[in-house]
Structures are given as C-alpha cells and as structure tokens.
Scaffold this motif. Structure first.
Motif, PDB file in Angstrom:
ATOM      1  N   ASN A 112      -4.812   5.139   0.547  1.00 41.11           N
ATOM      2  CA  ASN A 112      -3.667   4.766  -0.273  1.00 41.11           C
ATOM      3  C   ASN A 112      -3.806   5.075  -1.757  1.00 41.11           C
ATOM      4  O   ASN A 112      -2.833   4.965  -2.500  1.00 41.11           O
ATOM      5  N   THR A 126      -9.155   1.706   3.115  1.00 42.48           N
ATOM      6  CA  THR A 126      -7.817   1.415   2.593  1.00 42.48           C
ATOM      7  C   THR A 126      -7.591   2.126   1.256  1.00 42.48           C
ATOM      8  O   THR A 126      -6.542   2.721   1.024  1.00 42.48           O
ATOM      9  N   LEU A 161       0.821  -1.213   0.000  1.00 42.81           N
ATOM     10  CA  LEU A 161       0.000   0.000   0.000  1.00 42.81           C
ATOM     11  C   LEU A 161       0.859   1.270   0.000  1.00 42.81           C
ATOM     12  O   LEU A 161       0.566   2.228  -0.719  1.00 42.81           O
ATOM     13  N   VAL A 162       1.934   1.257   0.796  1.00 44.18           N
ATOM     14  CA  VAL A 162       2.822   2.432   0.828  1.00 44.18           C
ATOM     15  C   VAL A 162       3.491   2.612  -0.541  1.00 44.18           C
ATOM     16  O   VAL A 162       3.576   3.729  -1.071  1.00 44.18           O
ATOM     17  N   ALA A 169       0.902   3.960  -3.015  1.00 44.65           N
ATOM     18  CA  ALA A 169       0.663   5.397  -2.791  1.00 44.65           C
ATOM     19  C   ALA A 169       1.840   6.221  -3.306  1.00 44.65           C
ATOM     20  O   ALA A 169       1.655   7.285  -3.910  1.00 44.65           O
TER      21      ALA A 169
END
Lengths: 305, 277, 223
Positions: free
Chosen positions: C109, C105, B38-39, B42
C-alpha cells in the motif's frame, strides 16, 4: 449504440490533434502540460470504455507457449519472478498467465526470485492464480516458493551446480529435504524448463549466461518491453521463446484462452491494456508528425531568411 | 502563499477522509475500515506522485522522500531474512539456527590437505561485510576496499567466461546462418517466389540481413581503421542497421511506458473509484 | 597494506571463479566463495540504508533546504525497518514477511503504488519527447523514425486492420508481419553487433581487473 462512447472519445482526441496541428502550422508552441493531458485522456478513456482485441501470437510468443505445452505432465518448471512494482503492469500479467498454463498442464512449479521485490510480486500471482484457479493444489507438493536470495549472478552460479546450497529452505523456512516437490532436484540441470519473468538486471540475460548456456536447460522469458529488443539475439538458440511487453502478454493470454476452454473467462489484463495502448500509440505518432511539421516549417523559414 | 498552501492541505485532508468513508461503505467484511484506509492511502500516494506533471510541489516531494526511505528498508529486511538468516545463520551456529527457526547445516570444506569447518569459514563474509560498513566511518573507511575487491574479483571472474561464451562466441556462431534456405535449385525458387512472411525468399533475405547487419554493425564500431572506401560503405550500412535497431527500441519503449501508466490508472479506476470492473 | 591486500583479494578470487568453472574439484570452493559474495551483497544493502540515514540526519541537523522531508524519509525507513526486522504482525519467526504482517501491508500500500507511479510518469515524458525531439533531421533519423512507426503500428490492432487486405503472397508487407520481421532481422543484427561489442568490453575489463592492471576501483591513492 455501445460503441458511441469510444467514437466520441476518439473524435475528441482527433479534434484536439487537429487543433495542435493548426497551432503548429501557425508556428505556435504548446505548453508541455497540454501534451501530458493528451496522453492522460488517450490512456484513461479507453480504460473506461474497454474494448478487447483478439491477438494472433507471433512466432516468438508461440514458441514459449509450445515449450510449456509440449512438456510431459509433471515436468519441473522453474519460474523466476525477477521484477518490481514499476515493471508489474507489464510483467505481472505474463507471470499470471504463464503460471496458470504451467499448473493447468499439471507441471510442477518451483518459484524463486533474484529481486527482493519479486518475493512480494509472487504473492500476487499466488493469490490471483494459484489459490483462485487451483485451490486443490498443495504448497510444497504441486508448487513452492523458494523466495529471494541476494547476490544476482552469484545466486545463479551456485544453483547451477547445487540448488540446495543456495536454498536450504523455502520462503517459509521449511527445510529443503522436507519439501516433496524438490525431491530429485540437485541443480538447475534437473529442471525441464526455466522461465525468467522480469526486465532488469539480474534477469533473462543472467539466466542465459549463468544457467541456460552452461547446463543446456531451455530458457524462456517474459520481459518488459524496454529490454525485449535487446534479447532477440538469444532467440532461438539460447532462448526458446520470449514475451515482449504487454503485446507479448496479450498474445499469450489470447492463445492460452483459445487452447484451454476451461479458462475462457479468466481475467485478461494484458488484452484489456491493448485498447489504451492502441490509442496512445496513435497519439504519439501524431505528436511525432506534428512535431516534424513544426520542425520543417521552422527550417523553411530559416532557409528563406 | 502560506495560507493558500494551508487551504489546499485542508482540502486534500478533507477529500482523503471523505474518500475513506465512502470506500469503507463499499467494502464488505470485518476489516472494511482498514482496507478502505489502505486503498485510499495508496491512491493518494499515486496522485501525489502524479501531481508532479503539473509542477514540482510539496505533495510530490513527500511521496518521493517516503519512497526512498521505505524502499531502502524493504531491501534491507528482505536481504536480512532471506540471505543472512537463510544462508549465513544455518552455517554459523546451531543455537542461532534454532532461534531463527532455520535448519542447522553445519558442514565443512575439504581442501584435501586441510579441512575447514563451516562455522569458521563463514566468518570471512561477516568480517568482509563489517569492513564494508566501515565506509561510513571515515577513519577506517579504507578497509571497505577489501570487500569491494572481493566483489570486483568475483564479478570479473564470473563474467569473463560467461560473456566470452554466450555473448561473444555463441553470437558469432549464431550469425553464420545458411543463406540458401530450403534450397532446391533456381527453378524451384523462381516457381515458388513470393513475399509471404513464411516464404523461402523472406527467410533467405532475413538471414542475409542478419549476417550482413552484424558484420556491418561491427565494422561501424571498429575505430582503428578510417571509415573510407569499401570499409566506409560497410560502416554506413552498419549505421542504417543500428538506426532501425534504435527505432525498434524506441517503439518498444513507448509501449512499455504507456503500459505503466495504464497500470496506475487501472488501479485508480478499479480499486479506488470502482468505476471499472 | 591499503593497496596490496585488496589487489591480492581481487586476483585470487577472480582466478578462483574462473578455475571453478573449468575444474570440477574446485566447484565446491567456488560455490562457497560465491555464497560469501551473496552475503556481502546484503551488507551492501545495510551500507545503503546506513548511508541514507547519515545523509538525511545530516540534512536535518544542519537545517538544509527541504530538511522537513528528510523526516519523512527517516520515519518511512525506520517504520519499514522495524516492521520487517521485527516481523510485526507475522504469525511466527519463520513467516515470510512479504506474505503477512505490517511489512507486507506497507509494501502493497505504500512501496508498490509509489514505485509504480514514479515510473508511470515516464509515459508523459516519452510523449513530450516525441513531440519536441523526434525529428527527421537527416536520412538516418528518418530510418529510425520509420522503423519506430512500423513497430508502434504493428504492435496494435490498427496495424492489422490497415493492411489485412494484402494477398497471402505478399503477407510480409502487412504491418504486423513487417514489425515482427524488423524485430527478428535488422533489430536482431544491430543488437547482436552491440552485444558482441559489449561482450568483448566486459571480457577485456575482467581480464584487466584479474591481472591487476585496472585499479581505479581502489580509489585515488591506488597507485
């Protein structure tokens, strides 16, 4: 020795600006990407070598601090999270430090939002401030999140006279009457202070027009820098205090830390942001000067021909 | 050209996977792989948007189109659960309220001569809302004017009184500030004269600037009379005041925009690369 | 029918909103009508989503330029919609979708980084504009420029460092104090003049709408 990094970076930026000036003096244009690169470096470098400055609160920032500080313990403070991700770098630090201040003073924090995105932004404050710094506080007793309602000023028009009619439940569908913190709340007139955190529409302006002026409840605000100058006419008669952009947030953080010993080590994102701000402001001012040199040279050339 | 694009795409994918794996190694806990993904996602979306600064490209377009879709659905979902389920359903039906886990409110609106139960009354916004959706159907699109008229009427009615009170009358009344602040006579004024920020002279001068600035600014906006003579001079002062106002706005705009960039770079350096604490 | 009913709705709803402000017996009715307005606002979100689908499906079917990216929009839209309306991953039907589950989520994100970065690009453009367009072409532009410089310097520690040697009796000339003064005096005056002008504009437009004089919102055949 620790300052050598920032000095080298500043020297490199200064050398780049001199190069830009020399090009301007020769009447040569530069690619827009060179300008973009300057901004990127002037923001990124101070972030990698953070320097924080102590900020003295301006009267308008101090006024909001005092408004929260001087309320008697247990006062009801309504916090409205009226912002979205684009505004969050400026407004989230304000939301965090103000929420921390409200809870540190043992006030009751009732949170809501006029922006759908504000409901998710509140969760950031909830995780970073409420659950971290105040783990003993109970949701529904010491603080509550009423969530989002659509309708902009329509929402404010209803809660001005009947809060429960607009918010029959909180964000987790818990009925209004089962939430202890809301006992005695009939309308917005039952709050001791309302703080709008945002920078768009609906935002502070709507709070002043639809709630503050008709009910007489004091309104404070933390807003994005872009709209801050437009809100000065409300101060001080219709607005108790205002944080404008990251500068306002950094002043508040600094002042709060000075006055609350137990939070001396709290995160101060706005104060950290003032380093890149400073360098970027200088670079932009240099751009304006160089651009004007270019302009006057061209004008002189035109005059001669 | 196509081949170059494919190579670039392959490199981007490779860096993504590499970053994901490296990030997963730095995160503790059961969800390390998911959190690292997810990081990284992003971060790559952030970089995709930033790539526009070099030139318009497929990665930017991908991110931009994704944002539009996700954003529209976000507002719809939050609007549905907060207002339709939160405000409409509890007034409409007990069974529906139970199904959605919200308290049934029931109630009625008493006009004195007529009492309307809420379940009946709250069909009005449903009908008007449905009419609004008819805008998507050209044949019956004209029906969408009804809810539009409702929205326009409500806005007009709500704003008329509020703007008149807060942005007109209150502003005029706030402009009439005392020009002689803390006045104890000329002797006292000259004996204590200073340019201190919190001094008497600055306070008086500020109030004078506010009063004259508002009057001259309004004169500048008054186009029914030719801007000549004394009126023209006042209008000129108004322009200067407005120029200072716009200068201040520019300064604050720069500050705001830089903050947004700082926010994104902080995310990249801290959450993704982990090079700042 | 196509013009008269909308006009009657605008006029009656507008008058009711005014009446409920001045007359307490009309307050509950005014509240309910405002609630109707809030509910219709959500239908406007649905309309936005529906329109987005229509535009991109049309683009996809007709294979218009960049049609491939329309798939991205549609997939993003549908995934977020299903995650939100279906409360996928949330504990119960009463859970806040922004706090838990797939919807949350995706927000933190995907939506958050994309939205923030989109606006962060403005920092680059504001810098480029400063270099290319911010010229002291005449006296007015020079005043604007000087005010901007004072604000830019005053909002950073540099402003303080440059002028903190000023004696107490001349402290208004310190750049941060000057910046504060500009904001709370000339800026306040200028903004107030603009505010009064806009306020009058809103009031007159509202009156025109409520009295049925302004009908452009009804479309071309509004008569």
């Amino acid at each position: 020795m620790g300052n050598i990094g920032p000095i080298i970076v500043l020297a490199l930026i200064a050398a780049g600006l001199v190069w830009l000036l020399l090009r301007a003096l020769k009447g040569q244009e530069v690619d827009r990407r060179v300008i973009f690169a300057f901004i990127l470096v002037s923001v990124a470098a101070p972030l990698l070598m953070p320097v924080t400055f102590k900020a003295k609160p301006t009267p308008i920032v101090r006024a909001l601090f005092d408004a929260i500080d001087e309320l008697p313990e247990g006062s009801r403070v309504l916090l409205s999270f009226d912002f979205d991700p684009p505004m969050s770098p400026e407004v989230q630090p304000m939301a965090d430090v103000i929420t921390r201040h409200v809870l540190a003073k043992k006030h009751q924090a009732i949170c809501m939002t006029l922006w759908a995105t504000g409901q998710a932004q509140f969760n950031i404050t909830m995780n970073d401030v409420i659950k971290t710094d105040f783990p003993n506080l109970v949701e529904g007793v010491d603080w509550v999140n009423m969530g989002y309602k659509a309708g902009n000023e329509g929402v404010l028009n209803v809660i001005r006279t009947d809060f429960k009619k607009m918010f029959p439940t909180d964000a987790n569908s818990i009925p209004f009457d089962s939430i202890p913190i809301l006992r005695g709340v009939r309308s917005c007139g039952d709050f001791d202070l309302i703080i709008s955190l945002g920078g768009g529409r609906p935002g502070l302006k709507e709070w002043v027009l639809f709630v503050g002026d008709p009910t007489g409840v004091p309104i404070g605000a933390g807003v994005a820098a872009v709209v801050a100058p437009q809100l000065y006419p409300y101060y001080p008669r219709q607005l108790v205090g205002l944080l404008g952009g990251v500068k306002g947030a950094s002043e508040y953080e600094s002042h709060f830390r000075d006055n609350y010993e137990q939070y001396r080590d709290m995160p101060t994102p706005a104060m950290v942001m003032m380093g890149p701000q400073t360098v970027a402001h200088i670079v932009i001012m240099a751009f304006i000067v160089i651009g004007n040199v270019l302009f006057f040279l061209a004008r002189r050339k035109e005059g001669q021909s | 050209m196509k081949r170059t694009s494919l190579i670039v795409f392959a490199v981007v994918c490779l860096i993504f996977v590499l970053s994901w794996v490296l990030k997963a190694g730095t995160i503790d806990g059961d969800n390390a792989i998911q959190d690292a993904f997810l990081v990284t996602l992003a971060s790559f979306l952030t970089l995709a948007i930033m790539s526009f600064m070099y030139k318009d490209n497929a990665y930017y377009k991908f991110a931009e189109h994704l944002f539009v879709g996700v954003s529209a659905a976000y507002w719809m979902c939050v609007g549905f659960w907060s207002t339709i389920v939160g405000n409409l359903v509890p007034r409409l039906s007990e069974g529906l309220s139970e199904a959605f886990g919200v308290p049934y409110l029931g109630g009625e609106l008493d006009f004195g001569f007529l009492t309307l139960p809420y379940p009946l009354l709250y069909f009005i916004p449903i009908i008007l809302g449905a009419f609004l959706l008819f805008r998507l159907v050209p044949k019956v699109g004209w029906l969408s004017r009804w809810p539009l008229a409702f929205i326009v009427g409500t806005f007009a009615g709500l704003n008329l009184v509020r703007y008149l009170r807060s942005d007109f009358m209150s502003q005029i009344s706030s402009t009439f500030v005392p020009l002689l602040v803390d006045w104890h006579g000329f002797g006292h004024f000259f004996a204590n004269f200073s340019l201190a920020a919190d001094g008497q002279f600055v306070a008086m001068f500020s109030n004078l600037v506010i009063f004259l600035g508002v009057v001259c600014g309004l004169i500048y906006f008054f186009f029914s009379k030719e801007h000549t003579g004394l009126f023209g001079k006042a209008s000129r002062v108004g322009i200067w005041i407005l120029m200072i106002t716009f200068g201040a706005s520019f300064g604050y705009t720069v500050m705001g925009r830089i903050s947004l960039l700082v926010g994104r770079l902080t995310f990249l350096f801290k959450d993704w690369l982990g090079i700042i604490s | 029918m196509r013009r008269e009913i909308p006009l009657i709705i605008t006029i009656s709803v507008g008058f009711l909103a005014i009446l409920s402000f001045f007359s307490p017996p009309f307050e509950p009715l005014g509240e309910d009508f405002t609630l109707f307005f809030d509910i219709i606002a959500v239908f406007a979100f649905f309309l936005g989503g529906g329109n987005l689908m229509r535009v991109h499906i049309d683009k996809l079917i007709k294979r218009k330029k960049d049609w491939g990216f329309s798939i991205v929009t549609l997939v993003g839209f549908l995934v977020m919609l299903v995650a939100g309306l279906g409360k996928i991953g949330a504990e119960s039907i009463t859970s806040d979708i922004t706090r838990e589950g797939l919807f949350s989520t995706l927000y933190y994100n995907v939506h958050l980084p994309l939205g923030s970065t989109m606006y962060a690009l403005l920092a680059f453009f504001v810098a480029s504009a400063s270099y290319r367009a911010f010229r002291a072409k005449n006296r007015e532009a020079t005043v604007l420029l000087i005010a901007a410089f004072i604000i830019l310097l005053g909002s950073t520690p540099i402003g303080q460092m440059l002028t903190n040697w000023m004696p107490e009796g001349m402290s208004i000339l310190e750049i941060p104090n000057l910046a504060v003064w500009i904001m709370s005096s000339p800026n306040l005056a200028g903004q107030r003049a603009i505010m009064i002008g806009i306020g009058l504009g809103v009031v007159s437009m509202s009156l025109r709408l409520i009295l049925g004089i302004e009908r452009t919102y009804l479309g071309k055949d509004s008569g």
